[in-house]
Design a protein around this motif. Structure first.
Motif, PDB file in Angstrom:
ATOM      1  N   GLU A   1      40.217  50.055   6.129  1.00  0.00           N
ATOM      2  CA  GLU A   1      40.472  50.923   4.981  1.00  0.00           C
ATOM      3  C   GLU A   1      39.250  51.773   4.621  1.00  0.00           C
ATOM      4  OE1 GLU A   1      42.043  48.645   1.794  1.00  0.00           O
ATOM      5  OE2 GLU A   1      43.914  48.168   2.851  1.00  0.00           O
ATOM      6  N   LYS A   2      38.108  51.473   5.192  1.00  0.00           N
ATOM      7  CA  LYS A   2      36.929  52.332   5.091  1.00  0.00           C
ATOM      8  C   LYS A   2      36.061  52.085   6.323  1.00  0.00           C
ATOM      9  CE  LYS A   2      34.031  49.160   2.382  1.00  0.00           C
ATOM     10  NZ  LYS A   2      33.180  49.032   1.177  1.00  0.00           N
ATOM     11  N   TYR A   3      35.099  52.959   6.560  1.00  0.00           N
ATOM     12  CA  TYR A   3      34.227  52.859   7.732  1.00  0.00           C
ATOM     13  C   TYR A   3      33.052  51.946   7.404  1.00  0.00           C
ATOM     14  CZ  TYR A   3      36.798  56.733   9.860  1.00  0.00           C
ATOM     15  OH  TYR A   3      37.782  57.531  10.412  1.00  0.00           O
ATOM     16  N   ASN A   4      33.124  50.719   7.927  1.00  0.00           N
ATOM     17  CA  ASN A   4      32.064  49.731   7.710  1.00  0.00           C
ATOM     18  C   ASN A   4      31.117  49.730   8.905  1.00  0.00           C
ATOM     19  OD1 ASN A   4      33.313  48.318   5.227  1.00  0.00           O
ATOM     20  ND2 ASN A   4      34.955  48.176   6.730  1.00  0.00           N
ATOM     21  N   VAL A   5      29.844  50.033   8.690  1.00  0.00           N
ATOM     22  CA  VAL A   5      28.864  50.065   9.767  1.00  0.00           C
ATOM     23  C   VAL A   5      28.449  48.632  10.098  1.00  0.00           C
ATOM     24  CG1 VAL A   5      26.594  50.866  10.484  1.00  0.00           C
ATOM     25  CG2 VAL A   5      28.028  52.322   9.032  1.00  0.00           C
ATOM     26  N   ILE A   6      28.666  48.224  11.363  1.00  0.00           N
ATOM     27  CA  ILE A   6      28.199  46.895  11.775  1.00  0.00           C
ATOM     28  C   ILE A   6      27.019  47.005  12.742  1.00  0.00           C
ATOM     29  CG2 ILE A   6      30.374  45.727  11.350  1.00  0.00           C
ATOM     30  CD1 ILE A   6      31.096  45.935  14.238  1.00  0.00           C
ATOM     31  N   ALA A   7      26.720  48.206  13.229  1.00  0.00           N
ATOM     32  CA  ALA A   7      25.520  48.438  14.053  1.00  0.00           C
ATOM     33  C   ALA A   7      25.326  49.948  14.164  1.00  0.00           C
ATOM     34  CB  ALA A   7      25.650  47.820  15.439  1.00  0.00           C
ATOM     35  N   ASN A   8      24.074  50.375  14.360  1.00  0.00           N
ATOM     36  CA  ASN A   8      23.798  51.798  14.581  1.00  0.00           C
ATOM     37  C   ASN A   8      22.433  51.937  15.236  1.00  0.00           C
ATOM     38  OD1 ASN A   8      22.574  51.076  11.937  1.00  0.00           O
ATOM     39  ND2 ASN A   8      21.951  53.227  11.944  1.00  0.00           N
ATOM     40  N   GLY A   9      22.148  53.133  15.733  1.00  0.00           N
ATOM     41  CA  GLY A   9      20.877  53.386  16.399  1.00  0.00           C
ATOM     42  C   GLY A   9      20.855  54.782  16.994  1.00  0.00           C
ATOM     43  N   GLY A  10      19.979  54.994  17.958  1.00  0.00           N
ATOM     44  CA  GLY A  10      19.864  56.285  18.631  1.00  0.00           C
ATOM     45  C   GLY A  10      19.664  56.058  20.122  1.00  0.00           C
ATOM     46  N   THR A  11      20.001  57.066  20.919  1.00  0.00           N
ATOM     47  CA  THR A  11      19.849  56.949  22.369  1.00  0.00           C
ATOM     48  C   THR A  11      19.376  58.255  22.965  1.00  0.00           C
ATOM     49  OG1 THR A  11      21.027  56.492  24.432  1.00  0.00           O
ATOM     50  CG2 THR A  11      22.301  57.524  22.702  1.00  0.00           C
ATOM     51  N   ASN A  12      18.534  58.131  23.978  1.00  0.00           N
ATOM     52  CA  ASN A  12      18.108  59.289  24.752  1.00  0.00           C
ATOM     53  C   ASN A  12      18.968  59.493  25.996  1.00  0.00           C
ATOM     54  OD1 ASN A  12      15.892  59.935  23.044  1.00  0.00           O
ATOM     55  ND2 ASN A  12      14.663  58.315  24.008  1.00  0.00           N
ATOM     56  N   ALA A  13      19.946  58.628  26.187  1.00  0.00           N
ATOM     57  CA  ALA A  13      20.800  58.745  27.368  1.00  0.00           C
ATOM     58  C   ALA A  13      21.804  59.895  27.238  1.00  0.00           C
ATOM     59  CB  ALA A  13      21.551  57.430  27.606  1.00  0.00           C
ATOM     60  N   LEU A  14      22.010  60.373  26.028  1.00  0.00           N
ATOM     61  CA  LEU A  14      22.988  61.453  25.818  1.00  0.00           C
ATOM     62  C   LEU A  14      22.374  62.798  26.190  1.00  0.00           C
ATOM     63  CD1 LEU A  14      25.864  62.005  24.522  1.00  0.00           C
ATOM     64  CD2 LEU A  14      24.570  62.777  22.518  1.00  0.00           C
ATOM     65  N   LYS A  15      23.101  63.594  26.948  1.00  0.00           N
ATOM     66  CA  LYS A  15      22.691  64.964  27.277  1.00  0.00           C
ATOM     67  C   LYS A  15      23.168  65.887  26.160  1.00  0.00           C
ATOM     68  CE  LYS A  15      24.676  64.428  31.291  1.00  0.00           C
ATOM     69  NZ  LYS A  15      25.220  64.697  32.658  1.00  0.00           N
ATOM     70  N   GLN A  16      22.223  66.598  25.547  1.00  0.00           N
ATOM     71  CA  GLN A  16      22.556  67.418  24.395  1.00  0.00           C
ATOM     72  C   GLN A  16      22.865  68.854  24.803  1.00  0.00           C
ATOM     73  OE1 GLN A  16      19.840  66.950  21.073  1.00  0.00           O
ATOM     74  NE2 GLN A  16      19.346  64.851  21.649  1.00  0.00           N
ATOM     75  N   GLY A  17      23.523  69.566  23.887  1.00  0.00           N
ATOM     76  CA  GLY A  17      23.897  70.945  24.168  1.00  0.00           C
ATOM     77  C   GLY A  17      25.243  71.000  24.872  1.00  0.00           C
ATOM     78  N   ARG A  18      25.453  72.094  25.593  1.00  0.00           N
ATOM     79  CA  ARG A  18      26.721  72.274  26.308  1.00  0.00           C
ATOM     80  C   ARG A  18      26.660  71.523  27.629  1.00  0.00           C
ATOM     81  NH1 ARG A  18      29.123  78.308  25.037  1.00  0.00           N
ATOM     82  NH2 ARG A  18      28.864  78.194  22.766  1.00  0.00           N
TER      83      ARG A  18
END
Length: 263
Positions: free
Chosen positions: A184-201
């Motif tokens: 019924e709502k967005y409950n955060v159970i984990a979060n972080g950041g990654t450099n594996a993602l290719k950004q842009g187009r």
């Protein structure tokens, strides 16, 4: 010598006459007259039965041709959806969330991909594969960003039939990610950041494995995190994905394929 009595004499005379007649006819019993002849019975010949002949085949009465049946699209439990035809979308349901309006939302099947042009800010477009519900499952999405570098791509597992509970792995185009337990709502159970993602187009692959109470997250085949959920315990449900806009436009994403496999 005594004279014969007249009665005896007459009797003897009759006997002598009878014997003389018998001698003349050869003796024996007087033959009886044969029965009068009967009219011969005329026996009519019986008519012979004709030889059986085959009944000539009769043509069936003409009937109207039945309309062609439309086959339902074939569904599979584990497969890769390449969105190569409009029929493929008949196994998917979609809905939108967020504060954005879907009046300008455009989703088109083009060649070998599904193209999303969201048309408004803060609009979350969900696509769920409906033929099967899964307990333990791995899912993977290949998507290309063709608009501004400000969107979210998400994977969903174990969405219940009411569409009120599910796990969601959401990756922003800048590399920040969240694992939600939506209840019924967005409950955060984990979060972080990654450099594996290719950004842009660029083209990226996002993956998620839901097995028991363990949820494991991947970007471009690199494991980002494995999380144990002891709070919500969603056990089974539908799988799918989500393309979301944030606060800039245009947001255009091509979904090339979506894979469902056993973990």
């Amino acid at each position: 010598m005594k004279a014969l009595h007249p009665l005896l004499f007459i009797t003897a005379l009759i006997l002598l006459v009878g014997m003389a007649c018998a001698a003349l006819t050869g003796g024996g019993a007087t033959p009886t007259q044969p029965p009068p002849p009967t009219e011969p019975v005329q026996v009519l010949p019986t008519a012979t039965q004709p030889e059986p002949t085959e009944v000539p085949p009769t043509e069936a009465p003409a009937t109207e041709a039945a309309p062609p049946t439309v086959e339902a699209p074939v569904s599979s439990e584990f497969f890769t959806e390449e969105f190569s035809s409009d029929d493929a979308l008949e196994n998917w349901d979609s809905f939108t969330l967020g504060s954005g309006e879907d009046d300008d939302l455009e989703i088109e099947q083009e060649d070998d991909h599904l193209l999303f042009d969201l048309g408004d800010e803060d609009l979350y477009v969900y696509y769920m594969y409906t033929p099967y519900e899964y307990e333990d499952v791995s899912i993977k999405l290949n998507a290309e960003n063709r608009g501004r570098n400000n969107n979210n791509v998400s994977l969903i597992c174990r969405m219940n039939s009411e569409g009120t509970q599910w796990y969601e792995f959401s990756v922003e185009s800048g590399g920040v990610w969240y694992l939600y337990a939506v209840d019924e709502k967005y409950n955060v159970i984990a979060n972080g950041g990654t450099n594996a993602l290719k950004q842009g187009r660029e083209i990226n692959e996002y993956a998620m494995t839901c097995e028991g109470d363990e949820i494991t997250l991947f970007v471009n085949d690199e494991e980002i995190r494995s999380v144990t959920d002891n709070t919500y315990g969603f056990s089974s449900g539908l799988v799918g994905f989500n393309i979301s806009s944030l606060n800039v436009l245009p947001i255009t994403v091509a979904v090339n394929w979506f894979e469902i496999s056993q973990p």
